[in-house]
Design a protein around this motif. Sequence first.
Motif, PDB file in Angstrom:
ATOM      1  N   LEU A   1      -0.027   1.705  -9.999  1.00  0.00           N
ATOM      2  CA  LEU A   1      -1.323   1.026 -10.003  1.00  0.00           C
ATOM      3  C   LEU A   1      -2.489   2.002  -9.930  1.00  0.00           C
ATOM      4  N   ILE A   2      -2.243   3.225  -9.457  1.00  0.00           N
ATOM      5  CA  ILE A   2      -3.315   4.218  -9.396  1.00  0.00           C
ATOM      6  C   ILE A   2      -3.065   5.366 -10.378  1.00  0.00           C
TER       7      ILE A   2
ATOM      8  N   SER B   1       9.460  20.712  -5.658  1.00  0.00           N
ATOM      9  CA  SER B   1       8.888  19.495  -5.084  1.00  0.00           C
ATOM     10  C   SER B   1       9.443  18.284  -5.814  1.00  0.00           C
ATOM     11  N   HIS B   2       9.580  17.188  -5.055  1.00  0.00           N
ATOM     12  CA  HIS B   2      10.108  15.945  -5.630  1.00  0.00           C
ATOM     13  C   HIS B   2       9.287  14.778  -5.095  1.00  0.00           C
ATOM     14  N   MET B   3       8.815  13.945  -6.019  1.00  0.00           N
ATOM     15  CA  MET B   3       8.049  12.766  -5.648  1.00  0.00           C
ATOM     16  C   MET B   3       8.924  11.521  -5.793  1.00  0.00           C
ATOM     17  N   PHE B   4       9.098  10.803  -4.689  1.00  0.00           N
ATOM     18  CA  PHE B   4       9.802   9.529  -4.694  1.00  0.00           C
ATOM     19  C   PHE B   4       8.740   8.432  -4.712  1.00  0.00           C
ATOM     20  N   ALA B   5       8.317   8.047  -5.910  1.00  0.00           N
ATOM     21  CA  ALA B   5       7.178   7.150  -6.067  1.00  0.00           C
ATOM     22  C   ALA B   5       7.598   5.686  -5.943  1.00  0.00           C
ATOM     23  N   SER B   6       6.725   4.878  -5.386  1.00  0.00           N
ATOM     24  CA  SER B   6       6.959   3.442  -5.271  1.00  0.00           C
ATOM     25  C   SER B   6       6.364   2.728  -6.485  1.00  0.00           C
ATOM     26  N   ASN B   7       6.588   1.422  -6.549  1.00  0.00           N
ATOM     27  CA  ASN B   7       5.996   0.632  -7.631  1.00  0.00           C
ATOM     28  C   ASN B   7       4.474   0.678  -7.581  1.00  0.00           C
TER      29      ASN B   7
ATOM     30  N   SER C   1       5.178   4.015 -15.417  1.00  0.00           N
ATOM     31  CA  SER C   1       6.339   3.553 -14.672  1.00  0.00           C
ATOM     32  C   SER C   1       6.739   4.576 -13.612  1.00  0.00           C
ATOM     33  N   ASN C   2       7.230   4.079 -12.487  1.00  0.00           N
ATOM     34  CA  ASN C   2       7.708   4.956 -11.428  1.00  0.00           C
ATOM     35  C   ASN C   2       9.226   5.149 -11.490  1.00  0.00           C
TER      36      ASN C   2
ATOM     37  N   THR D   1       0.813  -1.228   0.000  1.00  0.00           N
ATOM     38  CA  THR D   1       0.000   0.000   0.000  1.00  0.00           C
ATOM     39  C   THR D   1       0.844   1.275   0.000  1.00  0.00           C
ATOM     40  N   TYR D   2       2.152   1.177   0.260  1.00  0.00           N
ATOM     41  CA  TYR D   2       2.999   2.372   0.250  1.00  0.00           C
ATOM     42  C   TYR D   2       3.078   2.930  -1.172  1.00  0.00           C
TER      43      TYR D   2
END
Length: 421
Positions: free
Chosen positions: A392-393, A382-388, A398-399, A357-358
């Motif tokens: 899915l949402i 701003s910087h987004m450190f996205a997970s795998n 790709s992240n 869920t992270y």
Amino acid sequence: MTFQKISILFACLFALNTFSQFQVDADVRARFEYRHGFGNLFPDNTDPAAFVTQRTRLNVNYKLEKLTVLMSFQDVSTWGDTKQLAIGDNNNSFSMFQGWVQYAFAPTWAVKLGRQVISYDNQRIFGGLDWAMQGRFHDAALLKYKNKNFIADFGFAFSQESQRNENTDFLLQGAFTYKSMQYAYLKKTYNKGLVSFLFLNTGFQDFTDANNTIVDGVNYRQTTGTFFKFPINTINFEGNAYYQSGKATATKDLSAYNLALEAIYKPNNTVFGLGFEVLSGTDQNGSSKNKSFFPLYGTNHKFNGFMDYFYVGNHANNVGLNDLYAKAVFKTGEKSTLLTKVHYFAANNTLINNADTYLGTELDLVYSKNLLKDVSMNIGYSHMFASNSMSLIKSGRSNNNTNNWAWVQLIVKPTLFSNSK
């Protein structure tokens, strides 16, 4: 802006100048943005976006005893969106942002009619959305009560696309664009705190076809809850609790909630904050009931990260969000500050195939400085450190690409004229 519109505007200005209190304010702001994964994961083999948007707004306000009138005109455009030497704009950038009248028919009662900003508390459910150049308004009628430290507002709206002779079908579609709205807002303030209550009922046109052309009744969504602020020693707390019920669509029931709590500590010239927000969501594996909370008409940009990955024209009817965050505001000079904020994002409900869920971690930095009395500047990164699991949402993107956003904004808000007679 056409010559006819300018003529009408100045005619209004000169006419209003005869009243007892008359003031004209300007709001001019320009913002440069570099977008490389703003609002969504950045796609492969694509160049980043860069542009400058500008808002030029003129507010005309006058008061006469029990009467108050506000007219706000604005032009919102992107630099370069109109050809040079063009006779007029072809992008419909000029509009009336607000146009309302308020009449106090009793010492504690007033009625307010017209196009207006509706904003309460921390702007989670109702907000002016000033970050967006166009802002947010409602065409509504309000019955207002105010007595010492208690206020009560009762709002009503009924939307139609045009004047007509038959039917009241409402085909104008948008992000939760309502056909009708009714609400009650009550607020009680204390020496060092406040508590408010909101009940909101919104009706949306139903359709029987995918193209939204064949109408089939109206479905209603109710949002009920409270906002509060109170201190405990040197720490100030604020939070809210809302519940949504009714219909998510014509065929699906809605049961959703929103909980938030923030603690603020202000030693000397530094502000420290720690908080969380939970917005319930719907299981991606399927559910007979919609459990996804949506904040509707708030200033959603100020919540859940400045990169607008959640609830800013997106993330509706999705898995919800758990947002744990920490922030600090440092005074960097006599007239400047630096905001640092970190968000930890997780899905509130189950992702497909029971994935982790992270969702990711976002870092927001905003430097603000007052340059002159009516002039301020903001610089943000701003910087987004996205997970795998973020993919899915976010439509399966790709992240693995860098996701960041940078911007610079100049705001000029002078009072051009003020007169009392």
